[in-house]
Motif scaffolding. Sequence first.
Motif, PDB file in Angstrom:
ATOM      1  N   HIS A 187       0.816  -1.216   0.000  1.00  0.00           N
ATOM      2  CA  HIS A 187       0.000   0.000   0.000  1.00  0.00           C
ATOM      3  C   HIS A 187       0.846   1.261   0.000  1.00  0.00           C
ATOM      4  N   HIS A 261      -9.755   6.910   5.968  1.00  0.00           N
ATOM      5  CA  HIS A 261      -8.457   6.584   5.371  1.00  0.00           C
ATOM      6  C   HIS A 261      -7.691   7.866   5.056  1.00  0.00           C
ATOM      7  N   ARG A 270     -10.382  -2.327  -1.259  1.00  0.00           N
ATOM      8  CA  ARG A 270     -10.222  -3.652  -0.643  1.00  0.00           C
ATOM      9  C   ARG A 270     -11.460  -4.047   0.145  1.00  0.00           C
ATOM     10  N   ARG A 337       2.032  -8.106   4.668  1.00  0.00           N
ATOM     11  CA  ARG A 337       2.678  -6.819   4.334  1.00  0.00           C
ATOM     12  C   ARG A 337       4.194  -6.927   4.274  1.00  0.00           C
TER      13      ARG A 337
HETATM   14  O1  LIG Z   1      -2.160   3.490   3.362  1.00  0.00           O
HETATM   15  C1  LIG Z   1      -2.384   3.682   4.569  1.00  0.00           C
HETATM   16  O2  LIG Z   1      -2.219   4.784   5.134  1.00  0.00           O
HETATM   17  C2  LIG Z   1      -2.898   2.594   5.429  1.00  0.00           C
HETATM   18  C3  LIG Z   1      -3.380   1.400   4.683  1.00  0.00           C
HETATM   19  O3  LIG Z   1      -4.493   1.352   4.205  1.00  0.00           O
HETATM   20  C4  LIG Z   1      -2.466   0.293   4.489  1.00  0.00           C
HETATM   21  O4  LIG Z   1      -1.292   0.384   4.871  1.00  0.00           O
HETATM   22  O5  LIG Z   1      -2.892  -0.741   3.950  1.00  0.00           O
END
Ligand SMILES: O=C([O-])CC(=O)C(=O)O
Length: 375
Positions: A187, A261, A270, A337
């Motif tokens: 992300h 967000h 998502r 992640r």
């Molecule tokens: O992008 C962001 O600030 C937080 C987010 O949704 C992620 O890390 O998946």
Amino acid sequence: MAEAKVLSGAGLRGQVAGQTALSTVGQSGAGLTYRGYDVRELAADAQFEEVAYLLLYGELPTKTQLAAYVSKLSKLRDLPQALKEVLERIPADAHPMDVMRTGCSFLGNIEPEKDFSEQHDVTDRLLAAFPAIMCYWYRFSHDGKRISCVSDEQTIGGHFLHLLHDKKPSELHVKVMNVSLILYAEHEFNASTFTARVCASTLSDMYSCVTAAIGSLRGPLHGGANEAAMEMIERFSSPEEAVKGTLGMLARKDKIMGFGHAIYKDNDPRNEVIKGWSKKLADEVGDTVLFPVSEAIDKTMWEQKKLFPNADFYHASTYHFMGIPTKLFTPIFVCSRLTGWAAHVFEQRANNRIIRPSAEYVGVEQRKFVPIEQR
Ligand SMILES: O=C([O-])CC(=O)C(=O)O
Ligand SMILES: CC(=O)SCCNC(=O)CCNC(=O)[C@H](O)C(C)(C)COP(=O)(O)OP(=O)(O)OC[C@H]1O[C@@H](n2cnc3c(N)ncnc32)[C@H](O)[C@@H]1OP(=O)(O)O
């Protein structure tokens, strides 16, 4: 087409802090893409290991490449005895994100990244070992059982469920884990990824970058929101109670976890995907409370504040329906992640300048030092 959110103010909002070829977030016409692919298409048709390969190695794998990658990861799942002993010493009431942080950091002591040519192997090792780090500690501290850290599951999601529940997971649950891991994989410059990049910019090692990122993901304003959302949802026993409770929280100006967000303006792409799977699981388990309560909160938040569920909100009920304990929700996010973090570390290393912004000084004027006897 959705308008882009106006980004300004504190928290570096709206500032370009570097370049990436890994993902786009909230660009008009493309909610979220990984290396050019729409995340919704990946979640529908790809396997998480394919997406990990895409992020870490640059392109989607061929069948042969994927089979070799899955086989490599399967062989890297077991944990060294020294790490198992460390995990056995962590108490049952520790936060599992602290367990992940320690597990990652300790592995860095016994299998260090000696130079950057090892970055892919170190990442693959972490990707393979993270489910066992989480489950070995959890099962030992909660059930008093020293589990085997290997399984014959083909996928990382299936392997995690197998270690957690000590049995072969259903096809549906393996599919949902796969989707979830894809949705959480990458992300752009979110807080934990930016943390990893700052650490990488000092030319530190991969374990340090990932350990730092786990610390950032832990907070309830970021990855920790899926657990916080579950704790909130569980407080209500009907949609009516949920509406009343949500209105009360809004009146008290509480933050409602799993909503809003930093980048998306009116929806998180998502969400529709994970919400769909949550509904399927709700039907499977015959739920008549949790999903309707979640929808009632969702509707109230939109009506009252035009705030929408982010990736975390329906992940809460999704994981719950699969029998996953709430405290393991954010560690699952770590297992996914990691791919985004590591890919960003590779990118930072390939074109590095130490990340060192400036601060606006708002303290007192320069003044004369007063010796301690005269103060
Ligand atoms: O992008 C962001 O600030 C937080 C987010 O949704 C992620 O890390 O998946
Ligand atoms: C995978 C992920 O990490 S997704 C994010 C997970 N985090 C959460 O779900 C925690 C709850 N959400 C939040 O705290 C925020 O929406 C964040 C941290 C995600 C984004 O923060 P920001 O970029 O500062 O939000 P933004 O500028 O859009 O906020 C606008 C207004 O809405 C309010 N708001 C935003 N989210 C929420 C929320 N969940 N509940 C109540 N009010 C909220 C803000 O307080 C702000 O109000 P103000 O102008 O009166 O101060």
